[in-house]
Design an enzyme around this catalytic site. Sequence first.
Site, short mmCIF file in Angstrom:
data_model
loop_
_atom_site.label_atom_id
_atom_site.label_comp_id
_atom_site.label_asym_id
_atom_site.label_seq_id
_atom_site.Cartn_x
_atom_site.Cartn_y
_atom_site.Cartn_z
N GLY A 281 -3.65 5.35 1.90
CA GLY A 281 -1.73 5.69 1.83
C GLY A 281 -1.30 5.76 3.73
N GLU A 323 -9.50 7.07 2.32
CA GLU A 323 -9.18 5.65 1.89
C GLU A 323 -8.87 4.85 2.34
OE1 GLU A 323 -11.34 6.97 -2.40
OE2 GLU A 323 -9.56 5.95 -2.56
N PRO A 324 -8.59 4.87 3.54
CA PRO A 324 -7.74 3.57 4.22
C PRO A 324 -7.67 2.17 4.11
CG PRO A 324 -8.96 4.54 6.14
CD PRO A 324 -9.80 5.19 4.78
N GLY A 325 -6.92 1.70 3.23
CA GLY A 325 -7.37 -0.01 3.16
C GLY A 325 -5.75 -0.53 4.77
N ARG A 326 -5.08 -0.33 3.86
CA ARG A 326 -4.04 -1.26 4.13
C ARG A 326 -4.21 -1.06 6.03
NH1 ARG A 326 1.27 -2.40 2.96
NH2 ARG A 326 0.91 -0.46 0.63
N ARG A 367 4.97 -9.86 -1.71
CA ARG A 367 4.77 -8.28 -1.36
C ARG A 367 6.32 -8.11 -1.61
NH1 ARG A 367 3.68 -6.11 2.18
NH2 ARG A 367 3.87 -4.02 1.16
N TYR A 371 8.19 -5.42 -4.23
CA TYR A 371 8.88 -4.44 -3.55
C TYR A 371 9.75 -4.69 -2.41
CZ TYR A 371 3.24 -3.63 -4.76
OH TYR A 371 1.60 -3.65 -4.59
N CYS A 398 8.56 -22.81 -7.66
CA CYS A 398 9.99 -22.66 -8.53
C CYS A 398 10.21 -21.36 -9.10
CB CYS A 398 9.81 -24.36 -9.70
SG CYS A 398 8.83 -25.40 -8.90
N GLU A 399 11.05 -20.90 -8.11
CA GLU A 399 11.51 -19.13 -8.19
C GLU A 399 12.93 -19.41 -7.46
OE1 GLU A 399 10.06 -15.36 -9.95
OE2 GLU A 399 8.76 -17.30 -10.24
N1 LLP Z 1 -7.52 5.18 -3.10
C1 LLP Z 1 -6.93 4.66 -3.71
C2 LLP Z 1 -7.53 5.75 -4.96
C3 LLP Z 1 -5.67 3.69 -4.03
O1 LLP Z 1 -4.90 3.22 -5.18
C4 LLP Z 1 -5.68 2.96 -2.89
C5 LLP Z 1 -4.08 1.87 -3.08
C6 LLP Z 1 -6.59 3.35 -1.86
C7 LLP Z 1 -7.05 3.75 -1.61
C8 LLP Z 1 -5.52 2.62 0.01
O2 LLP Z 1 -4.59 3.17 -0.07
P1 LLP Z 1 -3.44 1.91 1.60
O3 LLP Z 1 -4.31 2.60 2.55
O4 LLP Z 1 -4.14 0.94 1.59
O5 LLP Z 1 -2.22 2.56 1.12
N2 LLP Z 1 0.08 -3.42 -3.25
C9 LLP Z 1 0.14 -2.84 -2.51
C10 LLP Z 1 -0.34 -0.90 -2.41
C11 LLP Z 1 -0.95 -0.64 -3.66
C12 LLP Z 1 -1.76 0.52 -3.32
C13 LLP Z 1 -3.16 0.95 -4.41
N3 LLP Z 1 -3.91 1.47 -4.40
C14 LLP Z 1 0.78 -3.21 -1.71
O6 LLP Z 1 1.15 -3.85 -1.28
O7 LLP Z 1 1.73 -2.59 -1.34
#
Ligand code: LLP
Length: 481
Positions: A281, A323-326, A367, A371, A398-399
């Site tokens: 997050g 668990e960082p993704g973004r 996105r 969002y 087409c939107e």
């Molecule tokens: N762990 C869990 C259990 C999650 O559900 C998520 C994201 C993460 C880690 C990673 O979160 P991050 O660090 O990337 O914020 N599609 C949306 C974001 C959806 C996030 C879903 N879960 C967007 O584009 O903003």
Amino acid sequence: MSRPHPAGPKHGDVVATRNPHPRPEHVDDLDASIWSTTTRRGPDGEIRIGGVSVLQLATDFATPLFVIDEDDLRSRAQAYREAFSVRSGVDVDVYYAGKAFLASAIVRIVRDQGLGLDVCSGGELWCALAAGMPPSRILFHGNNKSEDELVAALDARVGRIVVDSVAEIRLLSQLAADRGLVAPVLVRVTVGVEAHTHEFIATAHEDQKFGFSIASGSAMAAVAAVLADPNLELVGVHSHIGSQIFVASGFEVAAHRAVRFLDRIRSEHGVVVTELNLGGGLGIKYTDDDAPPAVAEIAAELLEIVVAECQRYRLPVPRLAFEPGRAIVGPSTTTIYRVGTIKRRTLEGGQQRVYVSVDGGMSDNIRTALYDADYTVALANRGSDARAMLTRIVGKHCESGDIVVRDAWLPDDLAPGDLIAVAATGAYHRSMASNYNLVTRPAVVSVAGGAAQVVLRRESLADLFATDVGLSEADVRTFGS
Ligand code: LLP
């Protein structure tokens, strides 16, 4: 009208009312805190990433194109691992959240930087295993995992399975017993915190699909079920509160509630839980409006919060996980589009809107539509000292909601054929891409040291037609190459 964002509630009709960013003085400037680390303009004004010119990239790989700045990605992955391992006496695992973007090259990069991997589907699990992530460093999420997915996870001996429902606890127990295994599980709990950017909402009521609620008692019942089951081992507790978060206060409330829950597990079951995963997050900077804290700062703050909570309850500090993704992959990537048509529309009140159509759109960036996301944009193939004009960058679908960037400042000498770059598109862009209107999904290349490497090749029409059983292989060969 309101529509939910996964990271928290969000109102849909903010779209029309948001003010554009102020006109930049120099429309060519690249803000180093937004663009990936090696992105800069060359002497001719053209943007180069990893030492490779965007014109070259567009020529070699066509547009739209996702360009990963490999040095940026590697150093960010390393920074996250290091930032969370500074506090002595606290063991922390960092799992990269593969949902943000996963491909074999990414698996190898995060593996080599010492991170684990959070996967949430059979496909992500397969990619992780096939690309060589050690199974013990894989953590498997999902609120509705299929039996096949659970079997694959067990057979691969993944390190952690995050259980999310009573039915799953029963099924996993049975599948583990059938294999003579004890499955290592985390129980996913909802702590009643929804966090998004600068705000969070702490509430007892949790109207969402994930995990077991602490407030309702179902989380404790799940823990009891796991503890009583000889085929399952309770490794820890998991809590994820949202995405694109800038402030530690949401995590503070979450950590407080999670640690209090660990304390209750100790008093009710005499068990000291040894692992606490606080999910992902951490937010990133898409535009000037965003001010995420530095990774070292937020990591230190999060560790401090958990240590303090544990002291408060006289609990040993558990092994922690994030668990960082973004935050790892988002800023590393730039999307390159080619400008097609440019239309000037006069709106009510005489205001001009300049629609710049590009060769991608909501199929490679959903996105904005989903969002109301916002981005920073630059003219990429050349420099310009023309005056900045306010544009709306739209796609080819087409939107009318097919908007890539609602308000973007670009030089007013912009012309069809120019390339534009959109910053910070590494997370939840290619991974959420679609084939809407039967477009092919863009390639992803990584650049470093003046060279480019394909990570995912551009989809061909043959790839698209391959699943259409009404088309013969000859058709596919004729039309799909
Ligand atoms: N762990 C869990 C259990 C999650 O559900 C998520 C994201 C993460 C880690 C990673 O979160 P991050 O660090 O990337 O914020 N599609 C949306 C974001 C959806 C996030 C879903 N879960 C967007 O584009 O903003």
